[in-house]
Design an enzyme around this catalytic site. Structure first.
Site, short mmCIF file in Angstrom:
data_model
loop_
_atom_site.label_atom_id
_atom_site.label_comp_id
_atom_site.label_asym_id
_atom_site.label_seq_id
_atom_site.Cartn_x
_atom_site.Cartn_y
_atom_site.Cartn_z
CD GLU A 38 -2.57 -1.37 2.59
OE1 GLU A 38 -2.30 -0.62 3.54
OE2 GLU A 38 -3.41 -2.28 2.66
NE ARG A 64 0.69 20.44 10.29
CZ ARG A 64 0.81 20.83 9.05
NH1 ARG A 64 -0.19 20.68 8.19
NH2 ARG A 64 1.93 21.38 8.64
CD GLU A 92 4.35 26.67 1.60
OE1 GLU A 92 3.86 27.04 2.68
OE2 GLU A 92 3.64 26.25 0.66
CB SER A 113 6.64 7.56 6.10
OG SER A 113 6.45 8.44 7.16
CD GLU A 140 -9.86 29.11 -0.53
OE1 GLU A 140 -10.61 28.16 -0.80
OE2 GLU A 140 -9.94 30.23 -1.08
#
Length: 184
Positions: A38, A64, A92, A113, A140
Site C-alpha cells: 500500500e 494538525r 512558504e 516514511s 485559504e
C-alpha cells in the site's frame, strides 16, 4: 536489479486527492513469492530553518487534523507541480511567516516514511531575514500563528512534545549542533 528489489507486477489506483494518491501494488519479492504494498504518492515538500538576526527561530503553530492537536513546526509546504524546491521554500517562508530572506541555502533532503510513502522533504536554511509589510497570505484553508523562540525554548518544546514532527526536531538538532560547533 538489486537482490532486494521488488518487481511491480500490477498497480491498482485507489484514491487520487488534492495532496496525495493511494495505490496498491502487487510485487514479486526477491524469493519469488508475491505480496501487496500500500503506497502513498506525494509531490514532495520543503521546510525552512529560519533564524532572525537576534537568533530567534521562526516557527508556526498549526492544528494538525491527523494528530487532532496543535503542534509547533518550522515553516513548510507542498511542492506545486514543476516548482523548484528553493522557490517553494521562499514562498512558504513568506506565506506562513511574513519573512523574506536574502539567502536560501539547501541543507539536506530526506524521505519522511519510506515504508509506505515517497514524500521527499527538502530542508533549507534561510538567512538575512526581513519582515515584509505586504507579505503573501497563507492558503485559504491554512491557519497558523507565528512564533519566534530561542533554541533553548525549542528544546523544551521538543521535550514537552509540542514540537513533535521529524522535520522540526531535525531543525532543532541541526541548530544545537551548529551552536556546539561555535556557529550561529
Amino acid at each position: 536489479m538489486s537482490s532486494l528489489e521488488e518487481k511491480t507486477l500490477s498497480t491498482e489506483k485507489i484514491f487520487t486527492g488534492k495532496i496525495i494518491s493511494l495505490q496498491v501494488d502487487e510485487v514479486e519479492l526477491p524469493n519469488g513469492k508475491t505480496s501487496k504494498r500500500e503506497l502513498i504518492k506525494h509531490p514532495g515538500a520543503v521546510a525552512v530553518i529560519a533564524v532572525t538576526p537576534d537568533h530567534k527561530i521562526v516557527m508556526v503553530e498549526q492544528y494538525r487534523k491527523a494528530l487532532e492537536r496543535t503542534i509547533v513546526e518550522i515553516p513548510a509546504g507542498k511542492l506545486e507541480q514543476g516548482e523548484k524546491p528553493e522557490i517553494c521554500a521562499a514562498r512558504e517562508l513568506e506565506e506562513e511567516t511574513g519573512y523574506v530572506c536574502a539567502k536560501m541555502e539547501w541543507l539536506t533532503s530526506f524521505y519522511t516514511s519510506p515504508g509506505f510513502a515517497d514524500e521527499l522533504v527538502h530542508i533549507y536554511v534561510a538567512t538575512g531575514l526581513t519582515k515584509k509589510e505586504d507579505a503573501a497570505e497563507t492558503d485559504e484553508d491554512e491557519f497558523v500563528h507565528l512564533i519566534e523562540i530561542t533554541l533553548e525554548e525549542a528544546v523544551e518544546l521538543v521535550k514537552g512534545q509540542k514540537i513533535y514532527d521529524a522535520k522540526t526536531a531535525f531543525a532543532v538538532q541541526y541548530l544545537q549542533l551548529q551552536k556546539a560547533m561555535g556557529r550561529k
